[in-house]
Scaffold this motif. Sequence first.
Motif, PDB file in Angstrom:
ATOM      1  N   THR A  78       0.827  -1.213   0.000  1.00  0.00           N
ATOM      2  CA  THR A  78       0.000   0.000   0.000  1.00  0.00           C
ATOM      3  C   THR A  78       0.863   1.267   0.000  1.00  0.00           C
ATOM      4  O   THR A  78       0.447   2.308  -0.510  1.00  0.00           O
ATOM      5  CB  THR A  78      -0.945   0.024   1.221  1.00  0.00           C
ATOM      6  OG1 THR A  78      -0.249  -0.481   2.355  1.00  0.00           O
ATOM      7  CG2 THR A  78      -2.181  -0.819   0.969  1.00  0.00           C
ATOM      8  N   TYR A 137      -3.470  -8.049 -12.268  1.00  0.00           N
ATOM      9  CA  TYR A 137      -4.435  -6.945 -12.315  1.00  0.00           C
ATOM     10  C   TYR A 137      -5.817  -7.391 -12.806  1.00  0.00           C
ATOM     11  O   TYR A 137      -6.831  -7.083 -12.180  1.00  0.00           O
ATOM     12  CB  TYR A 137      -3.874  -5.832 -13.205  1.00  0.00           C
ATOM     13  CG  TYR A 137      -4.724  -4.575 -13.216  1.00  0.00           C
ATOM     14  CD1 TYR A 137      -4.972  -3.878 -12.038  1.00  0.00           C
ATOM     15  CD2 TYR A 137      -5.257  -4.081 -14.397  1.00  0.00           C
ATOM     16  CE1 TYR A 137      -5.740  -2.715 -12.037  1.00  0.00           C
ATOM     17  CE2 TYR A 137      -6.023  -2.913 -14.409  1.00  0.00           C
ATOM     18  CZ  TYR A 137      -6.259  -2.239 -13.220  1.00  0.00           C
ATOM     19  OH  TYR A 137      -7.016  -1.100 -13.228  1.00  0.00           O
ATOM     20  N   LEU A 141      -9.272  -7.379 -10.644  1.00  0.00           N
ATOM     21  CA  LEU A 141     -10.465  -6.621 -11.027  1.00  0.00           C
ATOM     22  C   LEU A 141     -11.704  -7.515 -11.028  1.00  0.00           C
ATOM     23  O   LEU A 141     -12.762  -7.146 -10.533  1.00  0.00           O
ATOM     24  CB  LEU A 141     -10.283  -6.019 -12.431  1.00  0.00           C
ATOM     25  CG  LEU A 141      -9.398  -4.779 -12.562  1.00  0.00           C
ATOM     26  CD1 LEU A 141      -9.345  -4.329 -14.017  1.00  0.00           C
ATOM     27  CD2 LEU A 141      -9.904  -3.629 -11.687  1.00  0.00           C
ATOM     28  N   GLY A 145     -12.537  -6.329  -7.562  1.00  0.00           N
ATOM     29  CA  GLY A 145     -13.089  -5.050  -8.033  1.00  0.00           C
ATOM     30  C   GLY A 145     -14.583  -5.084  -8.239  1.00  0.00           C
ATOM     31  O   GLY A 145     -15.279  -4.079  -8.024  1.00  0.00           O
ATOM     32  N   PHE A 171      -6.514   8.213  -9.925  1.00  0.00           N
ATOM     33  CA  PHE A 171      -7.059   6.854  -9.949  1.00  0.00           C
ATOM     34  C   PHE A 171      -6.213   5.946  -9.058  1.00  0.00           C
ATOM     35  O   PHE A 171      -6.727   5.045  -8.392  1.00  0.00           O
ATOM     36  CB  PHE A 171      -7.076   6.331 -11.391  1.00  0.00           C
ATOM     37  CG  PHE A 171      -7.607   4.931 -11.492  1.00  0.00           C
ATOM     38  CD1 PHE A 171      -8.937   4.647 -11.200  1.00  0.00           C
ATOM     39  CD2 PHE A 171      -6.780   3.887 -11.881  1.00  0.00           C
ATOM     40  CE1 PHE A 171      -9.432   3.349 -11.283  1.00  0.00           C
ATOM     41  CE2 PHE A 171      -7.260   2.595 -11.963  1.00  0.00           C
ATOM     42  CZ  PHE A 171      -8.587   2.319 -11.663  1.00  0.00           C
ATOM     43  N   ASN A 175      -7.658   3.782  -5.653  1.00  0.00           N
ATOM     44  CA  ASN A 175      -7.517   2.338  -5.437  1.00  0.00           C
ATOM     45  C   ASN A 175      -7.101   1.974  -4.016  1.00  0.00           C
ATOM     46  O   ASN A 175      -7.187   0.811  -3.637  1.00  0.00           O
ATOM     47  CB  ASN A 175      -6.468   1.759  -6.397  1.00  0.00           C
ATOM     48  CG  ASN A 175      -7.064   1.410  -7.732  1.00  0.00           C
ATOM     49  OD1 ASN A 175      -7.515   0.296  -7.939  1.00  0.00           O
ATOM     50  ND2 ASN A 175      -7.093   2.374  -8.639  1.00  0.00           N
ATOM     51  N   TYR A 176      -6.606   2.966  -3.259  1.00  0.00           N
ATOM     52  CA  TYR A 176      -6.039   2.645  -1.943  1.00  0.00           C
ATOM     53  C   TYR A 176      -7.051   1.915  -1.064  1.00  0.00           C
ATOM     54  O   TYR A 176      -6.743   0.923  -0.407  1.00  0.00           O
ATOM     55  CB  TYR A 176      -5.543   3.923  -1.232  1.00  0.00           C
ATOM     56  CG  TYR A 176      -4.827   3.620   0.056  1.00  0.00           C
ATOM     57  CD1 TYR A 176      -3.446   3.440   0.074  1.00  0.00           C
ATOM     58  CD2 TYR A 176      -5.523   3.471   1.263  1.00  0.00           C
ATOM     59  CE1 TYR A 176      -2.780   3.128   1.247  1.00  0.00           C
ATOM     60  CE2 TYR A 176      -4.858   3.158   2.439  1.00  0.00           C
ATOM     61  CZ  TYR A 176      -3.499   2.987   2.419  1.00  0.00           C
ATOM     62  OH  TYR A 176      -2.840   2.666   3.587  1.00  0.00           O
ATOM     63  N   ILE A 178      -9.487   0.077  -1.845  1.00  0.00           N
ATOM     64  CA  ILE A 178      -9.716  -1.300  -2.303  1.00  0.00           C
ATOM     65  C   ILE A 178      -8.585  -2.201  -1.790  1.00  0.00           C
ATOM     66  O   ILE A 178      -8.818  -3.309  -1.308  1.00  0.00           O
ATOM     67  CB  ILE A 178      -9.797  -1.358  -3.851  1.00  0.00           C
ATOM     68  CG1 ILE A 178     -10.963  -0.496  -4.347  1.00  0.00           C
ATOM     69  CG2 ILE A 178      -9.931  -2.792  -4.336  1.00  0.00           C
ATOM     70  CD1 ILE A 178     -11.150  -0.476  -5.850  1.00  0.00           C
ATOM     71  N   LEU A 179      -7.357  -1.698  -1.884  1.00  0.00           N
ATOM     72  CA  LEU A 179      -6.203  -2.489  -1.414  1.00  0.00           C
ATOM     73  C   LEU A 179      -6.272  -2.718   0.090  1.00  0.00           C
ATOM     74  O   LEU A 179      -5.974  -3.812   0.584  1.00  0.00           O
ATOM     75  CB  LEU A 179      -4.890  -1.785  -1.780  1.00  0.00           C
ATOM     76  CG  LEU A 179      -4.602  -1.646  -3.284  1.00  0.00           C
ATOM     77  CD1 LEU A 179      -3.301  -0.894  -3.506  1.00  0.00           C
ATOM     78  CD2 LEU A 179      -4.538  -3.014  -3.962  1.00  0.00           C
TER      79      LEU A 179
END
Length: 417
Positions: A78, A137, A141, A145, A171, A175-176, A178-179
């Motif tokens: 992160t 990735y 997703l 995602g 963007f 995403n942070y 989500i991580l």
Amino acid sequence: MSGFKSDFLRTLSERGFIHQVSDESGLDDLLAKETVTAYIGYDPTAPSLHAGSLIQIMMLHWFQKTGHRPISLMGGGTGMVGDPSFKEEARQLMTIDTIESNIASIKQVFSNYLTYGDGPKDALMINNAEWLRSLNYLEFLRDVGKHFSVNRMLSFDSVKTRLDREQSLSFLEFNYMILQAYDFVELSQRYGCRLQMGGSDQWGNIVNGIDLGHRMGTPQLYALTSPLLTTASGAKMGKSATGAVWLNPAMLSAYDFWQYWRNTEDADVPRFLKLYTTLPMEEIARLSALSGSEINEVKKILATEVTAMLHGRAAAEEAAETARKTFEEGSLSENLPSVEIAKAELDAGIGLLALLVKAGFAASNGEARRHVQGGAIRINDKAVSDERMSIGSGEITADGVIKVSMGKKKHVLVRPA
């Protein structure tokens, strides 16, 4: 007293650590009947954490002390993104080398508060780079995602404040959360982790992790946050007049750390005794009832107890003794912080303002000038008022140093190198 059954929540409640809990009774039941694993994440944005992180480290300390297993999670993954929560602009991106070096440095502090090992209640030090850096990735997703609603993500305060001010949110930063949510799920699957703790600014990110866990089939996960602390006068915890109050000894001496707590405002003393020391509550109640000049003795106890946890009891008592000698006896103590200046530079003479910057009393000549004009500066215990004066070898005392002081409590010894 709170009505909690579990030692952990009871301890946190009476000491003032709790801001929000996602399911109070569910978490209390779980903690009362089994050994639970919980984590707090630390992003390696600098080579050391500062005193603002101590409240979270103490939560992990009490978690282990009351019979559970804490995880200190290092954000090697992160940290490559940077948490945008309530920040006005994107953090500077760090290289992997910087991140790794910061993590190695940050880790040193934790073993003063937690016992690491392989036992069922021993703490774990884990790096989320283990699973984040190798993610595929497209698979990520599709598998993770798909569980996130952008509408909902846009509604979080941490994101909304940036958008409302029309400040750019990349963007990458988006995403942070989500991580971080994915970290919680990974820790649940790998280590049976059921609880994530953090500061109140992390509430949205943690709840996201609970929701993701629910959608990805983990057992029920829980969130617990602590209040974001400011001092009685509104200053941010972990910041002092001369900068961040670092936890790593290489970045701030035990003496300076002790002084930070000794200078606590009167109104903060009872709260800080509960949050930052392990003194029993009865003892804290007794100390908190003292007033007048006795409050200064309580501040010394606070400073020594907090410093002892981080730097060890011997270093804390040495810092207290150094302060006593310096302020009560007026003597010069070898344990005061010192700065080395080349002998040639001292022989030629160094400007007072430049010296104050080197000593760490000011960040710029302008700030140093204000200290001199305000009558706060003394050289070898003599007040100085000429901001253009030059300090040189002639000021070196019989002890082989020049003592530079700002106010009554800040002293640095200049040593010729």
